[in-house]
Every structure is written in C-alpha cells, then in structure tokens.
Design an enzyme around this catalytic site. Sequence first.
Site, PDB file in Angstrom:
ATOM      1  N   ASP A  50      28.377  38.277  51.355  1.00  0.00           N
ATOM      2  CA  ASP A  50      29.064  38.027  50.098  1.00  0.00           C
ATOM      3  C   ASP A  50      30.118  36.929  50.172  1.00  0.00           C
ATOM      4  O   ASP A  50      30.176  36.067  49.304  1.00  0.00           O
ATOM      5  CB  ASP A  50      29.721  39.328  49.625  1.00  0.00           C
ATOM      6  N   ASP A 109      33.347  38.178  54.488  1.00  0.00           N
ATOM      7  CA  ASP A 109      32.974  39.433  55.136  1.00  0.00           C
ATOM      8  C   ASP A 109      31.455  39.482  55.300  1.00  0.00           C
ATOM      9  O   ASP A 109      30.765  38.479  55.110  1.00  0.00           O
ATOM     10  CB  ASP A 109      33.493  40.617  54.303  1.00  0.00           C
ATOM     11  N   TYR A 161      33.162  45.057  43.185  1.00  0.00           N
ATOM     12  CA  TYR A 161      32.583  44.319  42.051  1.00  0.00           C
ATOM     13  C   TYR A 161      32.231  45.311  40.954  1.00  0.00           C
ATOM     14  O   TYR A 161      31.061  45.526  40.644  1.00  0.00           O
ATOM     15  CB  TYR A 161      31.352  43.525  42.506  1.00  0.00           C
ATOM     16  N   GLU A 169      39.850  32.622  50.618  1.00  0.00           N
ATOM     17  CA  GLU A 169      38.522  33.144  50.950  1.00  0.00           C
ATOM     18  C   GLU A 169      37.475  32.254  50.269  1.00  0.00           C
ATOM     19  O   GLU A 169      37.791  31.440  49.392  1.00  0.00           O
ATOM     20  CB  GLU A 169      38.350  34.612  50.513  1.00  0.00           C
TER      21      GLU A 169
END
Length: 579
Positions: free
Chosen positions: A197, A200, A350, A554
Amino acid sequence: MAAFVVAVLVCLLPCLQASLPVMETVNLTQINDWGNKFEGMLLFPMKENVYGWEVTIQFNYPVVLQHNQAVTTIYHVSSDKKTYVLLNKLSDGGIQVNDTRSLTIIGQYSRMTSDPPIAATATFVNLVHDGQVAPSIPPAVATEKYNYAEVLEKSILFYEAQRSGKLPPTNRIPWRGDSALTDHGQNGEDLSGGWYDAGDHLKFGYPQAGTVSMLAWGLIEFKDAYEATGQLDNMYDCIRWPLEWLMKTHTARNEIYVQIGDGDLDHHFWGRAEDMNMARPSYKITADNPGSDVAAEYAAAMAAGYIAFKEKDPAFAAELLRHAKEVYAFALEYNGTYTSSLPKSAAQFYGSSDYDDEMCWGGAWLYKATGEEKYLTNSKNYHHPGNSWGQSWGNKDIGCKVLLHNITGEAKYATDITGTFRDWMPGGTIPYLSNGLVLRNAWGSLRHSANMAFIALVAAEYGLHTDAYRSWAKSQIHVALGDSGRSFVVGFGVNPPSHPHHRSSSCPMMPAPCSQEALSRPGPNPHTLYGGLVGGPSKEGSYQDNRQDYQQNEVAVDYNAGFQSAVAGLKHLSITGQL
Ligand SMILES: *[C@@H]1O[C@H](CO)[C@@H](O)[C@H](O)[C@H]1NC(C)=O
Ligand SMILES: *[C@@H]1O[C@H](CO)[C@@H](O)[C@H](O)[C@H]1NC(C)=O
Ligand SMILES: *[C@@H]1O[C@H](CO)[C@@H](O)[C@H](O)[C@H]1NC(C)=O
Ligand SMILES: *[C@@H]1O[C@H](CO)[C@@H](O)[C@H](O)[C@H]1NC(C)=O
C-alpha cells in the site's frame, strides 16, 4: 560452458549483490601463525559512510573460522572452507567515513611446517549501494517547465518498487526481491501479488483498486503521452500487475478479499518486505458480510482496465470485464459498507462511510465498457446531486459526475462539476497555502490536489472551462514538481525528498540486517525510491524531509495515481500544442 560455471559459482554467494562495487581490498596483517592455528587483523579504511557491510575473505588454506561474534555473523562458507562471507550485525551496520573497521580473525587450519604460512585477502562491500542505475533522463522539451516524460518514467518505477509477490525477470528495482509469496485466502487460495500500500507492507484492495481506476483513466484519456515518452509498455505492465491481483482476490462469485496483513503486526515491523515473517491474515467480504463500496471500486478498476487493454490484449481484457460485471452484481445485490462488515481491519486505515459514490462510479465505468443501459441506470441511481468533496481513495463522487457528463452530456452534471471546482479554485471555499497548493487535507496534501488536477484535465478535455481548468491543474502539479523551490517527488528535480517513510527503501542492500534503526537513522534512504510523491506540506505550509513523519513524508500507491495521470494529461497538452 565456462560462463555458465562462473555464473553458478557467483550465485553461491548472494546473487542479489554480485555486481556491487568493492570499497576496499586488504590482506590479513599482524599475523601470528602457529601452523595449526592463526590470528590476524583485517583493517579496512572507510572511504565513505557505510551502512550495512559484507566482508569476503579468501584464505590460502581451508580454515575453521572463529569469527568475532559481537560484530559479524558468518553468512556463507564455501564448500572448500577457503572463502568466508561475513555480514555486519545489526548494532554495527553504520561506520563513518575515515574510520577504520578492524576485524580480528582467528582460525584453525593445518599445514606442514615446510608449507607457506597462512595468508588471506579480504574485500569490503558497502551495502548502502544497490547497483540501481539512475534512469536516463529523457530530453527536455523547451515549452515544458518540468520534464513530464521523466516524471512519468519515474512514477511508473515507483509502482514497480511497490510490487509484492514473485517478481518477473523484467524487474527493474535491484533492491527488491520476491516477497509475501505465501499470502493466501482463508481456504488457501493464492493471493500473492499486487502492490504494497504505502511505506508499509499491507495490501488493501480498496485504495489499490481506486489507484488502478485513476491510472487506467489516465491511460485511456492520455495514451498519446505514454506513447510519445516511450512508456506505453511500462504503463501496461504497471497496471496489469494489480489488475491480475484484483482478479485473484475474487475467489467466488460473491466473495472478494480486500486486505492482506494485520495492520498492527505490519506496522510494528520496520524492515524489508523480503524479510517479513509475521502472520499475514486475509480479510474478505461475502454475501453475509458485504462491501458494496469496495466491490464496486473493484468493478470500476477492472472495467477501466478492460477499456485500457481491449485492443492490446483482448483475452486479458475479457477476463477483466467478466470479473467487473460479477463484482458489480455482488455489490448491487448485497449492499453494505465493508467498514461495517470488517470493523477491525481495513476500516481502521481506509474506512468508507457509504458506497453510493463507488456504485455511481463503477456503474459509469461498466457503461463505458459495455454500453449496456442497465449500468448507466445504476450509476445514475446512486449519483448525488451537488458539489463534491473531491476525488480520493474513499470518494469518487466527482469522478462519477465527470463520467456521467461525458456519457450523457446533461447540464446538471456540468453544473455540479463547475460548482465543485469553484470551491477548489482560488477564491473558493478550500484554503490555499502560500506556495499555491490547495489544501483539502493535511495528510497527504499533495495527492488531494493532484487527484483534482487530473479530474480538471479530464473535465477540460470533455469541454468544461477548458483554459481555466488546464491552467489550474498545471499550477497544482507544478507545486509538486518544484514551484515552491523544491521537488516533492523522490529522485526528481531540485532538492527532492530523500528520507521517505518507506520501509524497504530505508534498508541497506540484502542481506544486511535491517530493523527499527533504519527508521530513525539520519542519512538518506539507501535506495532511491524514484518517482514516489510524498505526502507534502502540513496545514501550516511547512514540510520536513523526515522519515519519521508519515503524514508529510510517506508515499502510497494512491498518492501517485491522480498525480501520474495528471502529468500524462499535461504531456498530452504539450504534444498537441495546447500547454
Ligand atoms: C596483498 O598481498 C599480496 C601478496 O603478497 C600483494 O601482492 C599485495 O600487494 C597485497 N595487497 C595489499 C593491499 O597490501
Ligand atoms: C576524511 O578524510 C579526507 C582526507 O583526509 C578529508 O578530506 C575529509 O574531510 C574527511 N571526512 C570527514 C567526514 O572527516
Ligand atoms: C440496501 O438497499 C436497500 C434497498 O435500496 C436499502 O433499503 C437498505 O437500507 C440498504 N442497506 C444498507 C446497509 O445500506
Ligand atoms: C467522452 O470520453 C471519450 C474518451 O473517454 C471521448 O472520446 C469523448 O469525446 C468524450 N465525450 C464527450 C462528449 O466529452
């Protein structure tokens, strides 16, 4: 034959780094040799900062090494016991330039007194290097402020670095290997593959499918951009990878896997995907535990994939369409949000509050793919009039309006699209940072602006406020590419981020150990995660290239989706003289 033998021999040593440069070659010194036992020193002067290292020692006799347990582990011994490969221990991976790394070498061996004494040569490899060749930069185009071809090339490389599963021989990321090969469903179904994703190693179907929809839409609308930049085949490979996984996850007519990996277990591990050994449970939606949001998003991704592939690979496209129709029927028949069906898993990362937007969007894509009226009816049934929040992994409302406008040409859709962009453009209801970035949300601020930049470029293509939407989209994408004085795309442009919050690229080359220390160490990530768009500025407009800041730094598959498609849109305008 000789070449074959050499290759086999080389591969007895770790194949992945067979081509990494040797930093230093030294001889064993300060030797005390008793004929059956010896000790000596290897002294390696550091010519550069080292992060993760490997020493290969070649002795002139077979040796039983009593290595220094505190500093190294023995990674490999040749069958003749003349060659040893030592690897740093986790606590000793980093060494500063100009320091000397000394290794005391003690071993047992045997020789006749008349034989020559023990001797050894050792090479030191700095595993901070990965052998990745920087992608060659396509020629600049005078009318383009930023090199869009270069961005497309690198963004596709970012997706390649996110690949999970068995990597093909065409893999271009030398620091990635096979990983998570045993990902499976609750009845043992093979669910390897797909994309990790973000920084991670979870695989989330909902944002992954949303990413594919946006990328496929960009390919459908702006194929000329991929063609002109020589990226068309790479782009097909890019979206085929997750599309194949989406089909795998559809394990029965009314059953779809939507997540692999446990959020807590995954997030407590900092290291490479290749080194994971935690449990990776899988989560599915079924008729009893439905998820119309995620099922309809899978339908959208596979229907858009069908359109993208129908000429290139009709058999693959037909499979996509079959799955798309089935999962949409599942979404329609068994309604509910996957968040309420799976409250303890994906919902925490999510979550989805409703499914109307995906039902609208999935129906519109299926209508575009098939021309079957029932899909258009479904799409319209779930459409919500009014201005939209924006386009994101969780909200496809504006995307659906743009598709319905394209399909029907009805004025009401144009009115809502115009209203939405009035909110988004300067002077509207959504605030701006001083660098010109619209700030929909401070967590991953750049992807929200990039998603809407792409939607604006498509709306412009469909004849809505063409000049205004194009110039607004360009201004947003140009902030990401460098207009504020720095790039927010790893490995691209001026002062790009070099510390993205991304586990695999933060580790030295395999097989050096890697763990939590890689998160906080000061240097740049050893591997350049080319093309990754980072989260971006905070709500105060500040930004730090800090690996520990997962809101600003990220990367994620959904971040690059609208972004890459918008860059393709700008390249399309450049090619057609409309930039
Ligand atoms: C290592 O020893 C060999 C053989 O004695 C010699 O030729 C070579 O120059 C030495 N290398 C170094 C770096 O001292
Ligand atoms: C390492 O040594 C070189 C040569 O003496 C010197 O130029 C350089 O500044 C040193 N680097 C550090 C970080 O001390
Ligand atoms: C499912 O659809 C039915 C019929 O439209 C509706 O009455 C019901 O509230 C829906 N259920 C959920 C969980 O949204
Ligand atoms: C709708 O979209 C297609 C491409 O997806 C395009 O060829 C067509 O011109 C568009 N139609 C309208 C009315 O905008």
